[in-house]
Design an enzyme around this catalytic site. Sequence first.
Site, PDB file in Angstrom:
ATOM      1  N   ARG A   1       0.854  -1.183   0.000  1.00 40.33           N
ATOM      2  CA  ARG A   1       0.000   0.000   0.000  1.00 40.33           C
ATOM      3  C   ARG A   1       0.891   1.234   0.000  1.00 40.33           C
ATOM      4  O   ARG A   1       1.802   1.342   0.823  1.00 40.33           O
ATOM      5  CB  ARG A   1      -0.918   0.044   1.231  1.00 40.33           C
ATOM      6  CG  ARG A   1      -1.848  -1.147   1.356  1.00 40.33           C
ATOM      7  CD  ARG A   1      -2.933  -1.090   0.309  1.00 40.33           C
ATOM      8  NE  ARG A   1      -3.912  -2.151   0.509  1.00 40.33           N
ATOM      9  CZ  ARG A   1      -4.126  -3.139  -0.345  1.00 40.33           C
ATOM     10  NH1 ARG A   1      -3.424  -3.215  -1.457  1.00 40.33           N
ATOM     11  NH2 ARG A   1      -5.042  -4.040  -0.101  1.00 40.33           N
TER      12      ARG A   1
ATOM     13  N   SER B   1      -9.170  11.474   0.280  1.00 39.18           N
ATOM     14  CA  SER B   1      -8.862  10.340  -0.614  1.00 39.18           C
ATOM     15  C   SER B   1      -8.436   9.145   0.215  1.00 39.18           C
ATOM     16  O   SER B   1      -7.257   8.793   0.246  1.00 39.18           O
ATOM     17  CB  SER B   1      -7.743  10.720  -1.592  1.00 39.18           C
ATOM     18  OG  SER B   1      -8.138  11.788  -2.414  1.00 39.18           O
ATOM     19  N   PRO B   2      -9.363   8.490   0.922  1.00 41.66           N
ATOM     20  CA  PRO B   2      -8.995   7.458   1.883  1.00 41.66           C
ATOM     21  C   PRO B   2      -8.352   6.214   1.282  1.00 41.66           C
ATOM     22  O   PRO B   2      -7.800   5.396   2.014  1.00 41.66           O
ATOM     23  CB  PRO B   2     -10.313   7.107   2.574  1.00 41.66           C
ATOM     24  CG  PRO B   2     -11.378   7.557   1.640  1.00 41.66           C
ATOM     25  CD  PRO B   2     -10.807   8.721   0.884  1.00 41.66           C
TER      26      PRO B   2
ATOM     27  N   GLU C   1       1.793  32.247  -1.394  1.00 40.59           N
ATOM     28  CA  GLU C   1       0.375  32.002  -1.678  1.00 40.59           C
ATOM     29  C   GLU C   1      -0.206  33.203  -2.428  1.00 40.59           C
ATOM     30  O   GLU C   1      -0.098  34.342  -1.970  1.00 40.59           O
ATOM     31  CB  GLU C   1      -0.362  31.800  -0.344  1.00 40.59           C
ATOM     32  CG  GLU C   1      -1.792  31.433  -0.453  1.00 40.59           C
ATOM     33  CD  GLU C   1      -2.404  31.136   0.904  1.00 40.59           C
ATOM     34  OE1 GLU C   1      -3.183  30.191   0.969  1.00 40.59           O
ATOM     35  OE2 GLU C   1      -2.107  31.842   1.888  1.00 40.59           O
TER      36      GLU C   1
ATOM     37  N   GLU D   1       3.669  34.091   2.102  1.00 40.45           N
ATOM     38  CA  GLU D   1       4.606  34.601   1.100  1.00 40.45           C
ATOM     39  C   GLU D   1       4.512  33.858  -0.236  1.00 40.45           C
ATOM     40  O   GLU D   1       4.684  34.456  -1.303  1.00 40.45           O
ATOM     41  CB  GLU D   1       6.032  34.495   1.653  1.00 40.45           C
ATOM     42  CG  GLU D   1       7.079  35.178   0.821  1.00 40.45           C
ATOM     43  CD  GLU D   1       8.439  35.106   1.474  1.00 40.45           C
ATOM     44  OE1 GLU D   1       9.226  34.236   1.062  1.00 40.45           O
ATOM     45  OE2 GLU D   1       8.704  35.910   2.381  1.00 40.45           O
TER      46      GLU D   1
ATOM     47  N   ARG E   1      -3.670  25.959  -9.063  1.00 38.64           N
ATOM     48  CA  ARG E   1      -3.295  24.685  -8.453  1.00 38.64           C
ATOM     49  C   ARG E   1      -2.369  23.943  -9.404  1.00 38.64           C
ATOM     50  O   ARG E   1      -2.791  23.481 -10.467  1.00 38.64           O
ATOM     51  CB  ARG E   1      -4.542  23.850  -8.131  1.00 38.64           C
ATOM     52  CG  ARG E   1      -5.403  24.460  -7.041  1.00 38.64           C
ATOM     53  CD  ARG E   1      -4.624  24.645  -5.775  1.00 38.64           C
ATOM     54  NE  ARG E   1      -5.476  24.923  -4.633  1.00 38.64           N
ATOM     55  CZ  ARG E   1      -5.024  25.096  -3.415  1.00 38.64           C
ATOM     56  NH1 ARG E   1      -3.717  25.037  -3.175  1.00 38.64           N
ATOM     57  NH2 ARG E   1      -5.851  25.331  -2.425  1.00 38.64           N
TER      58      ARG E   1
ATOM     59  N   GLU F   1      -5.349  12.390   4.807  1.00 40.07           N
ATOM     60  CA  GLU F   1      -5.740  13.787   4.978  1.00 40.07           C
ATOM     61  C   GLU F   1      -7.202  13.880   5.391  1.00 40.07           C
ATOM     62  O   GLU F   1      -8.082  13.316   4.753  1.00 40.07           O
ATOM     63  CB  GLU F   1      -5.543  14.584   3.690  1.00 40.07           C
ATOM     64  CG  GLU F   1      -5.976  16.037   3.857  1.00 40.07           C
ATOM     65  CD  GLU F   1      -5.956  16.842   2.570  1.00 40.07           C
ATOM     66  OE1 GLU F   1      -5.901  18.077   2.669  1.00 40.07           O
ATOM     67  OE2 GLU F   1      -6.009  16.252   1.480  1.00 40.07           O
TER      68      GLU F   1
ATOM     69  N   ALA G   1      -9.293  27.885   2.646  1.00 38.37           N
ATOM     70  CA  ALA G   1      -8.862  26.633   3.268  1.00 38.37           C
ATOM     71  C   ALA G   1      -7.367  26.682   3.520  1.00 38.37           C
ATOM     72  O   ALA G   1      -6.656  27.500   2.933  1.00 38.37           O
ATOM     73  CB  ALA G   1      -9.206  25.451   2.365  1.00 38.37           C
TER      74      ALA G   1
END
Length: 180
Positions: free
Chosen positions: A38, A114-115, A141, A139, A65, A120, A77
């Site tokens: 995994r 995303s399990p 972002e 800085e 992104r 996360e 977020a």
Amino acid sequence: MGDHLQEKTLNKEKIFEGRIIELSVHDVALPNGKESKREIINHPGAVAVLAVTKENKLVLVNQFRKALEKTIAEIPAGKLEAGEDPKQCAFRELEEETGYAAESMEKIASFYTSPGFADEIVYLYEAKELQSGEVKTDEDEFVEKIEVTLDEALEMIKTEAVHDAKTILAIQHWLLKKQG
């Protein structure tokens, strides 16, 4: 519940450790006695904030992104710092990215992004009683604040200008709340 489905970790090797994530490969024993591998991403978690102004507009930020190679509109977020309380992080991220300060935060839900390969977790909050202020992004972002109506937000989902789960979930929550 589900103990008969568990996989036992036999060995774990860290492959990468970055600023935000770690990647490791786990050798596991499967419930049927066979073995497999995994690939797991460890992430410190994040918060996301549904913020609606007094004018009944949803506060979003346009942000490029790199993983997607495009700009999308998202609710404010950000990543949790080590040991940081998610609610406090929600207050901080809202103010940093939008300039808005909230009088209070109400937890809507938490969810895994995303399990299948990552741990996360995102804590989704609703900001209450917004007061406008000054944007104070990190800085590295770069965001552009926008405010949209519910109808505009729903259209942005259709056109994929909004294209991430946390924002779609927040907009659906807002829609259900208005209908109920």
